[in-house]
Design a protein around this motif. Sequence first.
Motif, short mmCIF file in Angstrom:
data_model
loop_
_atom_site.label_atom_id
_atom_site.label_comp_id
_atom_site.label_asym_id
_atom_site.label_seq_id
_atom_site.Cartn_x
_atom_site.Cartn_y
_atom_site.Cartn_z
N ALA A 179 1.04 -1.24 -0.02
CA ALA A 179 0.10 0.02 0.06
C ALA A 179 0.83 1.23 -0.24
N GLY A 180 0.68 2.31 -1.11
CA GLY A 180 1.13 3.34 -1.01
C GLY A 180 2.48 3.13 -1.88
N THR A 181 2.89 2.24 -2.39
CA THR A 181 4.06 2.14 -3.36
C THR A 181 3.72 2.43 -4.81
N LEU A 182 2.62 2.25 -5.16
CA LEU A 182 2.52 2.68 -6.42
C LEU A 182 2.49 4.32 -6.76
N CYS B 290 -0.56 6.44 4.62
CA CYS B 290 -1.06 6.38 5.90
C CYS B 290 -0.80 7.47 6.62
N LEU B 291 -1.91 8.35 7.22
CA LEU B 291 -1.94 9.29 8.06
C LEU B 291 -2.03 8.94 9.48
N PHE B 292 -1.66 9.89 10.24
CA PHE B 292 -1.96 9.63 11.66
C PHE B 292 -2.84 10.93 12.23
N GLN B 293 -3.96 10.77 11.88
CA GLN B 293 -4.96 11.78 12.24
C GLN B 293 -6.48 11.24 12.73
N ASP C 154 -5.60 9.27 0.89
CA ASP C 154 -4.73 8.84 2.16
C ASP C 154 -5.65 8.01 2.81
N TRP C 155 -5.10 7.42 3.92
CA TRP C 155 -5.93 6.46 4.89
C TRP C 155 -5.52 6.77 6.28
N VAL C 156 -6.40 6.18 7.23
CA VAL C 156 -6.34 6.13 8.66
C VAL C 156 -6.43 4.73 9.18
N ALA D 13 5.97 3.10 14.28
CA ALA D 13 7.64 3.56 13.61
C ALA D 13 7.53 4.03 12.25
N PRO D 14 6.54 5.44 12.02
CA PRO D 14 6.89 5.67 10.62
C PRO D 14 7.97 6.31 10.23
#
Length: 223
Positions: A9-12, A18-21, A139-141, A213-214
């Motif tokens: 996920a997020g590599t294309l 991924c958000l921290f919200q 984006d996603w949470v 650990a982002p």
Amino acid sequence: MKRKERDFAGTLPGTGRCLFQLPITYVVVDLETTGLDPVQDQIIEIGALEVVAGKPGRSFTTLVQPVTVQPGQFISPFISRLTGITNDGLLAAPGAAKALEAFGRFLGDRIVVGYNAGFDMGFLQQGFQKELRRPLPNDWVDVLPMARTVFPLWEHHRLNNLAAYYHVENPQAHRALSDVKTTDACYRKVIKDGAAKFGSLQAFLEAVRKKMAPEEGEQLSLW
């Protein structure tokens, strides 16, 4: 070995992250799939629920007919037992391109909330690129690391574990729309417990960030 969703996920190019919200306007999303690999396996059901300023709104659900080399044999007996989706039920379902186009219109540019959301986003990002020839930039949470942060001693942190703890009924577990509604109910409850445990929503988000650990410089935001 199966490709891990967090590695996909997020590599294309052009896809979200991924958000921290803790958004109050978002779309909760859940998928059912033929397997665990977003490259080799396929989506068989999409469920989504919009939440606007904290209030649930419209929902979206569709079965998705996967491509198969055996006519009428779309899913394994294991997946059918797990989800309750049958080969007969998929016969009249739209193909991936039509289903994803409709889902994309429903989703718009809003943030996605999901349980183990990287799994679903990996499949959706792969599907958008393959079927629609465009990236999925949303984006996603993820609610899963929130549960792991609030309940670090639990042996398992599956959605059904969190739902059982919070007495949230999931009448059709492993069906996309039912899991979506369960995820939203659990999301609301776990952020309240997180704020209470860590003293504030911001402190809770910081604890979740440390748990995951982002990369350096990931932005924290309440909304």
